[in-house]
Design a protein around this motif. Sequence first.
Motif, PDB file in Angstrom:
ATOM      1  N   UNK A   1      31.773  52.207  13.249  1.00 34.39           N
ATOM      2  CA  UNK A   1      32.810  51.816  12.290  1.00 34.39           C
ATOM      3  C   UNK A   1      33.620  50.683  12.892  1.00 34.39           C
ATOM      4  N   UNK A   2      33.702  49.586  12.193  1.00 35.93           N
ATOM      5  CA  UNK A   2      34.358  48.403  12.729  1.00 35.93           C
ATOM      6  C   UNK A   2      35.883  48.547  12.730  1.00 35.93           C
ATOM      7  N   UNK A   3      36.488  48.086  13.817  1.00 34.21           N
ATOM      8  CA  UNK A   3      37.947  48.013  13.861  1.00 34.21           C
ATOM      9  C   UNK A   3      38.395  46.840  12.996  1.00 34.21           C
ATOM     10  N   UNK A   4      39.260  47.069  12.032  1.00 33.03           N
ATOM     11  CA  UNK A   4      39.662  45.991  11.120  1.00 33.03           C
ATOM     12  C   UNK A   4      40.369  44.843  11.839  1.00 33.03           C
ATOM     13  N   UNK A   5      40.216  43.652  11.270  1.00 36.38           N
ATOM     14  CA  UNK A   5      40.965  42.494  11.754  1.00 36.38           C
ATOM     15  C   UNK A   5      42.453  42.699  11.463  1.00 36.38           C
ATOM     16  N   UNK A   6      43.278  42.283  12.413  1.00 39.42           N
ATOM     17  CA  UNK A   6      44.736  42.360  12.218  1.00 39.42           C
ATOM     18  C   UNK A   6      45.414  41.021  12.525  1.00 39.42           C
ATOM     19  N   UNK A   7      44.629  39.936  12.558  1.00 38.59           N
ATOM     20  CA  UNK A   7      45.190  38.639  12.934  1.00 38.59           C
ATOM     21  C   UNK A   7      46.136  38.072  11.873  1.00 38.59           C
ATOM     22  N   UNK A   8      46.183  38.706  10.713  1.00 40.44           N
ATOM     23  CA  UNK A   8      47.105  38.268   9.662  1.00 40.44           C
ATOM     24  C   UNK A   8      48.509  38.834   9.871  1.00 40.44           C
ATOM     25  N   UNK A   9      48.629  39.857  10.718  1.00 43.15           N
ATOM     26  CA  UNK A   9      49.930  40.475  10.988  1.00 43.15           C
ATOM     27  C   UNK A   9      50.628  39.751  12.129  1.00 43.15           C
ATOM     28  N   UNK A  10      51.921  39.593  12.009  1.00 42.83           N
ATOM     29  CA  UNK A  10      52.690  38.789  12.956  1.00 42.83           C
ATOM     30  C   UNK A  10      53.648  39.657  13.759  1.00 42.83           C
ATOM     31  N   UNK A  11      54.270  39.054  14.750  1.00 45.18           N
ATOM     32  CA  UNK A  11      55.283  39.753  15.532  1.00 45.18           C
ATOM     33  C   UNK A  11      56.417  40.230  14.641  1.00 45.18           C
TER      34      UNK A  11
END
Length: 221
Positions: free
Chosen positions: A1-11
């Motif tokens: 099961x792939x870990x979802x991308x989270x690069x859209x979330x910011x500090x």
Amino acid sequence: METPYTDHLTAEDYEHVYEPSEDSFLLLDALEKDLDFLGQLKPRLCLELGSGSGVIITALAKKLSNCLCLASDINPKACDATRRTAARNGARVQPIRCNLADALRPRSVDVLLFNPPYVVTSDEELHTQKFQSQGENSTESNLVFSWAGGQDGRRITDILLKQLDDILSPTGVLYLLLLRENKPAEIIKHLEGRDFKAVKFMERRIPGEHLYILKVTRCSS
């Protein structure tokens, strides 16, 4: 099961929403391990309580393509983050702003996921945080509510356990993340007294924490 991308979330997002960490990854690993069981279950409705960033429900939604996947959170920032995480990863997830499963009809949830606020904290600390948040949406402005669990770290978990019979479908399953200090053996015994079967499905030691995933089903299922 792939870990979802989270690069859209910011500090800035993580000032309001719990950032995926070792506990999140343990829950993902447990779900991946149990994919065959979930496939045989053929769930129609999956719900993650307190979805935060949305990585858990997003990952599962991509595997359960014929299942309605919902995510509840009382924090509007978390609902928005979950919606964005699902969209970023091409998953179909519907966030709902509500407390636990209050917005759903009784005994309708086939797969229930919960990584609750589990850190043991004093009631005084929680009251202090609430006082500091007066005049604001405390669930949005104060991240402490995503991890602070009160006495035994079970302030929210115990509420869910009281409601569990009214939430799970007849064949439903709960995956619940716990800390050793939450007294998982005590929780298992309590559930057995309410006609549920609960087992320590997976566990992991990380610096400073010993984490468990409890798998809970009805004794009759």
